[in-house]
Write a protein that holds these residues in place. Sequence first.
Motif, PDB file in Angstrom:
ATOM      1  N   ASN A 103       0.853  -1.182   0.000  1.00 58.44           N
ATOM      2  CA  ASN A 103       0.000   0.000   0.000  1.00 58.44           C
ATOM      3  C   ASN A 103       0.894   1.238   0.000  1.00 58.44           C
ATOM      4  O   ASN A 103       1.695   1.427   0.914  1.00 58.44           O
ATOM      5  N   ASP A 136      -3.342  -3.286  -9.308  1.00 56.22           N
ATOM      6  CA  ASP A 136      -3.396  -2.105  -8.447  1.00 56.22           C
ATOM      7  C   ASP A 136      -4.802  -1.527  -8.445  1.00 56.22           C
ATOM      8  O   ASP A 136      -5.432  -1.388  -9.499  1.00 56.22           O
ATOM      9  N   THR A 152      -2.288   3.725  -3.780  1.00 56.29           N
ATOM     10  CA  THR A 152      -2.243   2.557  -4.654  1.00 56.29           C
ATOM     11  C   THR A 152      -2.171   1.313  -3.777  1.00 56.29           C
ATOM     12  O   THR A 152      -1.193   1.117  -3.048  1.00 56.29           O
ATOM     13  N   SER A 153      -3.234   0.515  -3.820  1.00 54.63           N
ATOM     14  CA  SER A 153      -3.274  -0.757  -3.082  1.00 54.63           C
ATOM     15  C   SER A 153      -3.006  -1.880  -4.065  1.00 54.63           C
ATOM     16  O   SER A 153      -3.719  -2.012  -5.066  1.00 54.63           O
ATOM     17  N   THR A 154      -1.999  -2.679  -3.780  1.00 52.22           N
ATOM     18  CA  THR A 154      -1.589  -3.752  -4.683  1.00 52.22           C
ATOM     19  C   THR A 154      -2.055  -5.097  -4.125  1.00 52.22           C
ATOM     20  O   THR A 154      -1.792  -5.417  -2.956  1.00 52.22           O
TER      21      THR A 154
END
Length: 289
Positions: A103, A136, A152-154
């Motif tokens: 994150n 993402d 950006t959450s991966t």
Amino acid sequence: MTTDQPTVATEEIRESPSLVRSLVRGALTAKGRGGDLSTRRLVRRGVQVDRGHLADYQRLVGAAGGDVLPHAYPHLLGFPLAAKIMSDKDFPLPMPGLVHVENATTVHRTLTADQAYDVTVWAESLRPHTKGRLVDLVTLVEVDGEAVWQETSTYLQRGAGEADAPRGAAAPGIPAGDPCARWRLADDLGRRYAAVSGDVNPIHLHPLTARAMGFPRAIAHGMWTGARTIAALGPQSTGPSRSHVWFRKPVLLPTTVDLVVDRSGSAQVAALRATKDPETIHLVATLEA
């Protein structure tokens, strides 16, 4: 010669989507997913912050009270939109089993509860990984057209990976030395964070529902561990700043964890480790102004 660019379709959402409904829909439609990412974006305009909800969140993650939004708080404004995107049939990866692995957050300026926010969420960068595939989910928060916060959450879908898949930014080394904080996490932490965040994924709620999903006990929400860690790094986290969190081992509840911090460089580096087994690292995070 020009290359045609895909058309981005923006859909305005007037009410926050139900997280429970998204979780159920994602589970029921998990089979048969595939294809490319949709270019669709979801947006909610004029989102107001409820001060009672903000205070509950601040207490739960150990952030200072008042009108200033903690570093990770806007995640809660965008996550219902992200969950809807992941649960819809045009999302190529099955929602159940997706693992939140990183994150990255940028706070462009101090945010307060007296403003109205436009929140836009979309998916991008579907790509191979050594252990499966990554995607993402991006959340952009704006005020009067100005970007004030972005995340950006991966997520990782485990599966057949590619040994030569490109690697993203590597986590820094684990800080050494004695802990600067020790937190005893109760067995109901997942339920308490779910009540504030709306994230009622069964793996967080009870040992029985967690075991049904392959975990020996309920696990803490990654976004709680990340938010608690960033909040512990001090006032820098409430103003313009950038953070990056790498999630490692899940935090099984109840447990005790130690926070170790290195403040010697331009960015603070923190790690959350198991008290009983310091070799077990739950997350690594950086924070810089």
